[in-house]
Design a protein around this motif. Structure first.
Motif, short mmCIF file in Angstrom:
data_model
loop_
_atom_site.label_atom_id
_atom_site.label_comp_id
_atom_site.label_asym_id
_atom_site.label_seq_id
_atom_site.Cartn_x
_atom_site.Cartn_y
_atom_site.Cartn_z
N ASN A 1 -3.85 0.46 -4.21
CA ASN A 1 -2.60 0.20 -3.50
C ASN A 1 -1.48 0.23 -4.53
OD1 ASN A 1 -4.08 -0.14 -1.15
ND2 ASN A 1 -4.24 -2.37 -1.42
N VAL A 2 -0.55 1.17 -4.34
CA VAL A 2 0.47 1.44 -5.36
C VAL A 2 1.85 1.13 -4.79
CG1 VAL A 2 1.54 3.23 -6.79
CG2 VAL A 2 -0.95 3.25 -6.41
N ALA A 3 2.65 0.43 -5.59
CA ALA A 3 4.06 0.22 -5.21
C ALA A 3 4.96 0.94 -6.21
CB ALA A 3 4.39 -1.28 -5.21
N VAL A 4 6.00 1.58 -5.68
CA VAL A 4 7.01 2.20 -6.54
C VAL A 4 8.33 1.48 -6.26
CG1 VAL A 4 8.25 4.32 -7.13
CG2 VAL A 4 5.83 4.43 -6.49
N VAL A 5 8.84 0.79 -7.29
CA VAL A 5 10.10 0.05 -7.13
C VAL A 5 11.22 0.90 -7.73
CG1 VAL A 5 11.30 -2.12 -7.58
CG2 VAL A 5 8.79 -2.09 -7.42
N GLY A 6 12.23 1.17 -6.91
CA GLY A 6 13.27 2.12 -7.32
C GLY A 6 12.92 3.50 -6.82
N ALA A 7 12.36 3.55 -5.60
CA ALA A 7 11.77 4.79 -5.06
C ALA A 7 12.81 5.88 -4.82
CB ALA A 7 11.02 4.48 -3.77
N THR A 8 14.07 5.50 -4.66
CA THR A 8 15.09 6.52 -4.36
C THR A 8 15.85 6.96 -5.61
OG1 THR A 8 16.66 4.76 -3.87
CG2 THR A 8 15.47 5.70 -2.01
N GLY A 9 15.54 6.38 -6.76
CA GLY A 9 16.22 6.77 -7.99
C GLY A 9 15.66 8.06 -8.55
N LEU B 1 0.53 3.24 -0.10
CA LEU B 1 1.70 3.52 -0.96
C LEU B 1 2.88 2.73 -0.41
CD1 LEU B 1 3.02 5.08 -3.33
CD2 LEU B 1 3.66 6.83 -1.65
N LYS B 2 3.42 1.86 -1.25
CA LYS B 2 4.56 1.06 -0.83
C LYS B 2 5.77 1.53 -1.61
CE LYS B 2 4.91 -3.63 0.79
NZ LYS B 2 4.21 -4.91 0.86
N LEU B 3 6.81 2.00 -0.92
CA LEU B 3 8.01 2.47 -1.59
C LEU B 3 9.10 1.43 -1.41
CD1 LEU B 3 7.92 6.27 -0.66
CD2 LEU B 3 6.92 5.09 -2.64
N LEU B 4 9.62 0.93 -2.53
CA LEU B 4 10.56 -0.19 -2.49
C LEU B 4 11.88 0.20 -3.13
CD1 LEU B 4 7.95 -2.85 -3.65
CD2 LEU B 4 8.81 -2.55 -1.31
N VAL C 1 6.30 7.77 4.57
CA VAL C 1 6.38 6.37 4.15
C VAL C 1 7.81 5.88 4.31
CG1 VAL C 1 5.92 4.73 2.28
CG2 VAL C 1 4.56 6.84 2.46
N THR C 2 7.99 4.74 4.94
CA THR C 2 9.32 4.17 5.12
C THR C 2 9.63 3.24 3.96
OG1 THR C 2 9.04 4.27 7.51
CG2 THR C 2 10.81 2.86 6.68
N ILE C 3 10.79 3.47 3.36
CA ILE C 3 11.17 2.64 2.22
C ILE C 3 11.53 1.24 2.69
CG2 ILE C 3 12.91 2.36 0.40
CD1 ILE C 3 12.89 5.34 0.04
N GLU C 4 11.03 0.26 1.94
CA GLU C 4 11.31 -1.14 2.28
C GLU C 4 12.13 -1.78 1.17
OE1 GLU C 4 7.58 -3.26 3.17
OE2 GLU C 4 6.67 -1.28 3.46
N GLU C 5 12.83 -2.84 1.54
CA GLU C 5 13.57 -3.57 0.51
C GLU C 5 12.59 -4.30 -0.41
OE1 GLU C 5 16.25 -6.53 1.98
OE2 GLU C 5 16.88 -7.11 -0.06
N ALA C 6 12.84 -4.19 -1.72
CA ALA C 6 11.99 -4.87 -2.70
C ALA C 6 12.34 -6.35 -2.72
CB ALA C 6 12.20 -4.26 -4.08
N THR C 7 11.34 -7.19 -2.47
CA THR C 7 11.53 -8.65 -2.50
C THR C 7 10.37 -9.26 -3.27
OG1 THR C 7 10.22 -9.18 -0.55
CG2 THR C 7 12.51 -8.51 -0.15
N PRO C 8 10.46 -10.53 -3.61
CA PRO C 8 9.34 -11.18 -4.30
C PRO C 8 8.04 -11.11 -3.50
CG PRO C 8 11.31 -12.52 -4.51
CD PRO C 8 11.65 -11.41 -3.55
N LEU D 1 11.44 -9.29 -10.40
CA LEU D 1 10.29 -9.03 -9.52
C LEU D 1 8.95 -8.87 -10.23
CD1 LEU D 1 11.87 -6.67 -6.83
CD2 LEU D 1 11.54 -9.17 -6.77
N VAL D 2 8.96 -8.43 -11.50
CA VAL D 2 7.67 -8.22 -12.19
C VAL D 2 6.83 -9.50 -12.19
CG1 VAL D 2 6.65 -7.86 -14.50
CG2 VAL D 2 8.28 -6.19 -13.56
N PRO D 3 7.41 -10.70 -12.47
CA PRO D 3 6.60 -11.92 -12.46
C PRO D 3 5.91 -12.17 -11.11
CG PRO D 3 8.70 -12.33 -13.53
CD PRO D 3 8.80 -10.97 -12.92
N HIS D 4 6.61 -11.85 -10.01
CA HIS D 4 6.00 -12.01 -8.68
C HIS D 4 4.86 -11.02 -8.48
CE1 HIS D 4 8.99 -14.89 -7.27
NE2 HIS D 4 9.91 -14.13 -7.87
N ALA D 5 5.07 -9.79 -8.93
CA ALA D 5 4.03 -8.77 -8.78
C ALA D 5 2.79 -9.16 -9.58
CB ALA D 5 4.56 -7.41 -9.22
N ILE D 6 3.02 -9.68 -10.79
CA ILE D 6 1.88 -10.12 -11.62
C ILE D 6 1.13 -11.25 -10.93
CG2 ILE D 6 1.21 -11.20 -13.81
CD1 ILE D 6 3.59 -9.79 -15.12
#
Lengths: 346, 346
Positions: B8-16, B36-39, B56-63, B84-89
């Motif tokens: 399960n993969v998340a990409v944060v900053g998916a539209t950059g 695949l989670k696009l944030l 895939v629908t882009i979602e807002e990145a939250t904790p 957000l990295v601390p929450h992901a960890i």
């Protein structure tokens, strides 16, 4: 000015990018011109050019063009200089040559007025104008050399297309438009018009200026290395150069690392640069001020900024040197030399 | 592939600019993606992106975005990563962070797979992706470091505007058009969007990337200096950098001077570079072949050319290193790390 001695001046390569700037500077600087002879290849002969209140018709440059000429400024390529400079000297002209033809000739002074104007008295008919990227670097480093001594220079250049002539400017602008229009860029001139392989310059960086020599350096790089030693009159000076063409129209920029022979005070070093003739220090990181090619365009000075002590070698500093390659890098340095000759012969 | 573990993969900053390339590479490289989670920021949430056969629908990145995520790739700026990295960890994800947030953290491995992939096993939840200009340099220098040792590096960069994001690309293209149309270029973003002074990038060279530090170097330059030492795991390594933005869209070029700790054979050095993983030697001066930003665009490799022995220091060499800053310099290095994690956890 009216009681001043006036000179018969010839400009060889009058229709080129540098020749045009020489003619403009002779007028702007009120150089004491008596006769002005504008010379070019047969192709451009007949063209009329305005010089102050007179109209001058361009003539074909031939071995007979220099009768009665006092000062001849050459910028029509090395072959033309090699062929015609000896005739001009024979007819009594002092030649200021902007090509590489005589630069490394031991009999020929290689002059940047801010660095070694005393050498012009040693000329045997021709004074060589150094390569554009060399001129601005030695002018900027001279105050540091005099105060601290320099053991080593490592330079990477960011050179404008105008250094390769008017056709290279046209090519870069045309390619830029092609890319912006979504088309492929069509390379035709750069990096070296006489070599078979061409590369896109628009939105690119080409690490080749002039042909390659046997040792893997280009002739442009070897010019920077050898000319710097000759102008500084210091064979022990270690110089390394990487010369790169970038999509800029006017103004060469240089990233320069310099090792000094002594400890130095950074503020003193900056003051020495700021006070040096022909140099302007533009160095205020807090205000995001540093030299830029677009700001240097059309200016006679050499601009220096980003002056900072090296972090691994406390006797070294890094800096960013920018100047208009057609002016201080070519036409202005040549006209400056002509001005000194005029003062000497006054 | 079907029996392989899927992630399960998340990409944060998916539209950059980098996020887009990460998504493209995950698909092209057939990364074993389960979910695949696009944030992104709230602003881009709701946008739909095609990933292979799914939308895939882009979602807002939250904790709370990282529940169930195995691997999270961050490239949405340092502030987002720090938040957000601390929450992901905490939620069990391994984070691959493309920002500078954790790079110099002693607990965080800073990884270029060709250089120090062994470090990924030491991670405590986050692996940092180095700065783009650092990655290509250390990848190219690694074979020389291993064989001869390196004492000193002096680098001047020629960096593409895409390194400053999609808006900087738009600005450079817009300004180019303005200048070609005979208008003044209007600076708006570069050199640093958050600083007050803006400079024209079209047909110019700006010796500022990121803000200035107290010592006169920019943060970009300090990143190259500090990250290189960390990745090479060698605090004694002397590094000097001058970072310059030039009007290129994709592909950073670097003029690099390297002092080795031993004598070397030039042909052997070239062979070592040519055989190194991820590196392609493009070095044939006779055929005018050397790396070019336009040729590197879209490629995963780092390209090295103009390799030549220094003329004043026989233990030094000069070279020209080019790579696509969005790929090896960012997205590809991150996906490469993800691939190694996937292999480890298989």
């Amino acid at each position: 000015m009216s009681n001043q001695k006036r000179f018969n001046v010839a400009v060889v390569g009058a229709t080129g990018a540098v020749g045009e700037q020489i003619i403009r500077l002779l007028a702007e600087r009120e150089f004491p011109v008596n006769e002005l002879k504008l010379l070019s290849s047969a192709r451009s002969a007949g063209t009329k050019i305005q010089f102050k209140d007179r109209e001058v018709t361009i003539e074909e440059a031939t071995p007979e063009s220099f009768k009665g000429i006092d000062i001849a400024l050459f910028s029509a390529g090395g072959d033309v200089s090699r062929k015609l400079v000896p005739h001009a000297i024979e007819d009594g002209a002092v030649c200021i040559d902007n090509t590489s033809a005589f630069r490394m000739d031991p009999e020929t002074p290689l002059v940047v007025p801010e660095v070694n104007i005393d050498k012009i008295s040693e000329h045997k008919g021709v004074i060589a104008n150094p390569n554009c990227s060399t001129i601005q670097m030695v002018a900027a480093l001279k105050p540091l050399y005099d105060r601290y001594g320099i053991s080593r220079i490592i330079v990477s250049t960011y050179q404008a297309v105008s250094g390769a002539g008017a056709k290279a400017i046209q090519e870069m602008l045309r390619q830029s438009k092609e890319v912006l229009d979504g088309r492929d860029a069509s390379p035709d001139i750069l990096p070296v018009s006489s070599l078979p392989v061409k590369h896109q310059i628009a939105f690119n960086a080409i690490p080749q200026i002039d042909k390659f020599t046997e040792n893997g350096f280009t002739y442009e790089e070897m010019k920077m290395i050898n000319e710097t030693k000759k102008i500084m009159d210091d064979e022990s000076l270690e110089v390394t150069a990487t010369c790169v063409r970038i999509p800029v129209v006017y103004g060469h920029s240089e990233s320069v690392y310099v090792e000094l022979k002594q400890d130095f005070d950074l503020e003193e070093a900056k003051s020495l640069i700021a006070e040096a003739p022909g140099i302007e220090l533009v160095d205020n990181p807090d205000e995001q001020q540093y030299p830029l090619a677009t700001d240097a365009t059309g200016k006679l000075e050499t601009f220096v900024g980003r002056v900072r002590r090296d972090l691994s070698n406390p006797r070294a500093l890094n800096m960013w040197i920018v100047s208009d390659n057609l002016l201080k890098g070519a036409a202005w340095n040549a006209v400056q030399i002509a001005e000194y000759i005029a003062i000497e012969q006054k």
